[in-house]
Design a protein around this motif. Structure first.
Motif, short mmCIF file in Angstrom:
data_model
loop_
_atom_site.label_atom_id
_atom_site.label_comp_id
_atom_site.label_asym_id
_atom_site.label_seq_id
_atom_site.Cartn_x
_atom_site.Cartn_y
_atom_site.Cartn_z
N ALA A 100 0.93 -1.29 0.06
CA ALA A 100 0.38 -0.09 0.16
C ALA A 100 0.75 1.23 -0.29
CB ALA A 100 -0.95 0.06 1.23
N LEU A 101 2.01 1.46 0.63
CA LEU A 101 3.32 2.38 0.80
C LEU A 101 3.53 1.72 -0.42
CD1 LEU A 101 4.68 1.59 4.06
CD2 LEU A 101 3.24 4.12 3.36
N LEU A 119 1.07 4.03 -2.90
CA LEU A 119 1.08 5.61 -2.03
C LEU A 119 2.22 6.62 -2.76
CD1 LEU A 119 -0.90 5.51 1.21
CD2 LEU A 119 -2.00 5.85 -1.34
N THR A 120 3.26 5.67 -2.74
CA THR A 120 4.46 6.86 -2.98
C THR A 120 4.45 6.89 -5.04
OG1 THR A 120 5.92 5.71 -1.64
CG2 THR A 120 6.74 6.75 -3.34
N LEU A 178 1.70 6.97 -6.63
CA LEU A 178 0.21 7.95 -6.94
C LEU A 178 1.74 9.57 -7.14
CD1 LEU A 178 -1.78 6.87 -5.54
CD2 LEU A 178 -1.81 7.33 -7.84
N GLY A 179 2.09 9.34 -5.63
CA GLY A 179 2.90 10.79 -5.48
C GLY A 179 4.12 11.59 -6.27
N LEU A 231 5.39 11.52 -0.99
CA LEU A 231 4.62 11.29 0.08
C LEU A 231 3.07 12.54 -0.09
CD1 LEU A 231 5.55 7.69 2.37
CD2 LEU A 231 3.19 7.93 0.51
N LEU A 280 0.86 13.62 -3.08
CA LEU A 280 0.34 13.30 -2.50
C LEU A 280 -0.72 13.96 -1.79
CD1 LEU A 280 -1.39 10.53 -4.60
CD2 LEU A 280 -0.94 9.83 -2.30
N LEU A 294 -4.27 10.85 5.92
CA LEU A 294 -3.62 10.15 5.03
C LEU A 294 -1.96 11.11 5.58
CD1 LEU A 294 -2.51 8.35 2.59
CD2 LEU A 294 -2.17 10.81 0.71
N VAL A 325 0.10 7.66 7.27
CA VAL A 325 1.78 7.53 6.63
C VAL A 325 2.56 7.49 7.72
CG1 VAL A 325 1.01 7.92 4.47
CG2 VAL A 325 2.46 9.72 5.66
#
Length: 538
Positions: free
Chosen positions: A304-305, A308-309, A311-312, A361, A364, A384, A388
């Motif tokens: 998941a991280l 997200l990274t 996407l960031g 992150l 994001l 968020l 994180v």
């Protein structure tokens, strides 16, 4: 008659405004990160294996030797870092805390620098707090702020060059280029991987200034690159030239080199592992980052991280093209060097890339804050940011209560010093010997004999050959067997072979180590070899 207004009516609005100050909360996060680092430093844990290898190769060297001679024990560290630590030890003595002081100062310096980067990179408080908070509470950054190794300095150099790159302006190119040139040229002597960060910074600025047709600024960037190149060549000729040719280091990191181009599914799997390992390193790594692939890399939270990274990274490319370009070029430069077997892409050697993960992150979080959802957007961003940050914060809080002590060799030897008898000696492996040689004089055991064996696949042979040497020494008495965590955790055969030769009289399990007291003199095995000794005087 004039009326007096109670002072509290003035103080309450002032206090309320202060609590609403975003700057105050950022500096409270900085203070929290500083406390984490100082607490681990004050604990002053024992050196673990790699620290003792560097310490024993370092402490007896003078300034000239550190510059012109390679380090023993297959160690490699930047010359500037070594000279700075040497200066500290000359002034304050060679102790664990003096050898780690430069790392601590580097770790503390990253905190206000993260604030400076966050203010340049993001508008919302949530995004700024995300970047500063992750740098402050990341357990791996806290840990390496208190280790006698150069890796925390790598992180400091990354943030410093990132900050100078983000603040570069064409209208003030002379001043900004001068600072970039000076800091980069000096940083090359304090950090090995800063070369990749400088490649990312320089090329990102070069392309941007060329695209914007800022000719004067573009020429300044070219001059900066020449200064960096000159510094790198001097450092390479003096110190770096022999590192890639070190056969031990090449073999040690053999599985950590990038396959370029990826030709098989196994090659693609390597990149998946590398990406997960980098994210795990920044958020969940506890203590020393070893080269082995960990099962925790493949957990749901790490996937998941990583998502997200990624996407960031996309969000960062839209918000701060320069920062995104710098990060991408830095990553490509590291992978390129790795494919040539010049730099391993694994564990503590890529710690300097962690700030780029945190930057993505934070971007994001900034993107969520800017969503056209009115009241919901700030709450999504804050959620968020909190999510994180909680995982690394939880681990760092755990180590406040249970500080790191990976191998408590100092504690084990101090126990021996307090309970030794005449004729006692130590038995240990060559793997443990560097720590023993460093701590024995510091715990009053400098005069105690030791029997060192070289570990092999045949542990029974190791034990019997070493015990035979002990038995053949007429002055030998009881045997203190010092086992570090490598033996206790990974080599049960060693303990079984030892105990079948002679059951221990005493066992003391310790943090990352264990002590076993044996007396082999009365065993049948030992009597057989003692009977072969010649009579006195012959």
């Amino acid at each position: 008659m004039a009326t007096t207004v109670p002072a509290t009516t003035h103080r309450l609005p002032a206090a309320r405004d202060l609590l609403r100050s975003n700057a105050l909360w950022l500096w409270l996060i900085v203070a929290t990160g500083a406390l984490f680092r100082l607490q681990q430093f004050v604990v002053n844990r024992s050196f673990w294996h790699d620290e003792t290898l560097l310490a024993t190769a370092f402490v007896d060297h003078g300034f000239a030797q550190l510059i012109f001679e390679p380090l023993a024990n297959n160690q490699a560290a930047p010359i500037g870092y070594l000279l700075l630590v040497k200066l500290v030890t000359v002034l304050l003595g060679s102790h664990e805390w003096t050898l780690r002081l430069v790392s601590l100062l580097s770790g503390l310096a990253t905190l206000p620098l993260a604030v400076a980067v966050a203010r340049l990179g993001f508008v919302s408080f949530a995004a700024r707090a995300t970047l500063v908070g992750l740098v402050a509470v990341s357990p791996v950054l806290v840990y390496y702020s208190t280790e006698f190794k150069q890796y925390q300095g790598d992180v400091l150099c990354t943030l410093l060059i990132l900050w100078l790159t983000l603040r570069f302006r064409p209208e003030q190119h002379r001043r900004d280029a001068l600072w970039l040139a000076l800091v980069g040229a000096v940083g090359i002597w304090f950090s090995h991987p800063i070369d990749f960060v400088l490649a990312g910074s320089g090329l990102a600025l070069w392309l941007e200034m060329a695209r914007r047709r800022e000719r004067a600024a573009w020429l300044s960037v070219n001059l900066v690159g020449l200064v960096w190149l000159a510094s790198f060549l001097a450092d390479y000729l003096l110190a770096l030239r022999g590192v890639p040719q070190n056969a031990y280091l090449a073999g040690f990191w053999a599985t950590s080199f990038a396959p370029i181009p990826p030709a098989t599914l196994a090659d693609l799997h390597w990149y998946r592992e590398a990406a997960l390992g980098l994210v795990y390193l920044g958020f969940l790594q506890m203590g020393t980052a070893f080269r082995e692939v960990l099962p925790g890399w493949f957990s749901g939270p790490v996937y998941a991280l990583l998502a997200l990274t990624l996407l960031g990274c996309v969000a960062l490319a839209f918000q701060r093209v320069r920062a995104a370009a710098m990060g991408a070029i830095t990553l490509m430069a590291v992978l390129g060097a790795s494919s040539l077997h010049l730099y391993p892409f694994r564990a503590r050697l890529i710690l300097f890339l962690v700030p780029f993960v945190f930057l993505a992150l934070a971007a994001l979080v900034q993107q969520l804050h800017e969503l056209p959802l009115q009241r919901a957007a700030p709450w999504l961003a804050a959620g968020l940011a909190a999510g994180v940050s909680w995982m690394p914060l939880r681990l760092s809080l755990h180590y406040v209560r249970h500080p790191h002590n990976y191998q408590d060799i100092r504690g084990a030897l101090q126990y021996i010093a307090d309970h030794r008898q005449p004729g006692d000696h130590a038995m240990l492996s060559s793997w443990t010997y560097p720590a023993y040689s460093f701590y024995a004089p510091r715990t009053g055991l400098g005069d105690m004999p030791s029997f060192v064996y070289q570990p092999t696949a045949n542990e029974v042979h190791n034990i019997r050959a070493t015990v035979r040497r002990i038995c053949q020494d007429p002055a030998s008495g009881r045997t203190w067997v010092l086992a570090t965590n490598q033996i206790v955790a990974n080599n049960r055969a060693f303990l079984e072979a030892l105990q079948t030769t002679s059951p221990p009289l005493f066992t003391l399990p310790m943090e990352g180590a264990a002590l076993f007291l044996h007396d082999f003199r009365s065993t049948e095995f030992c009597q057989r070899y003692r009977s072969t000794l010649p009579p006195p005087g012959r």
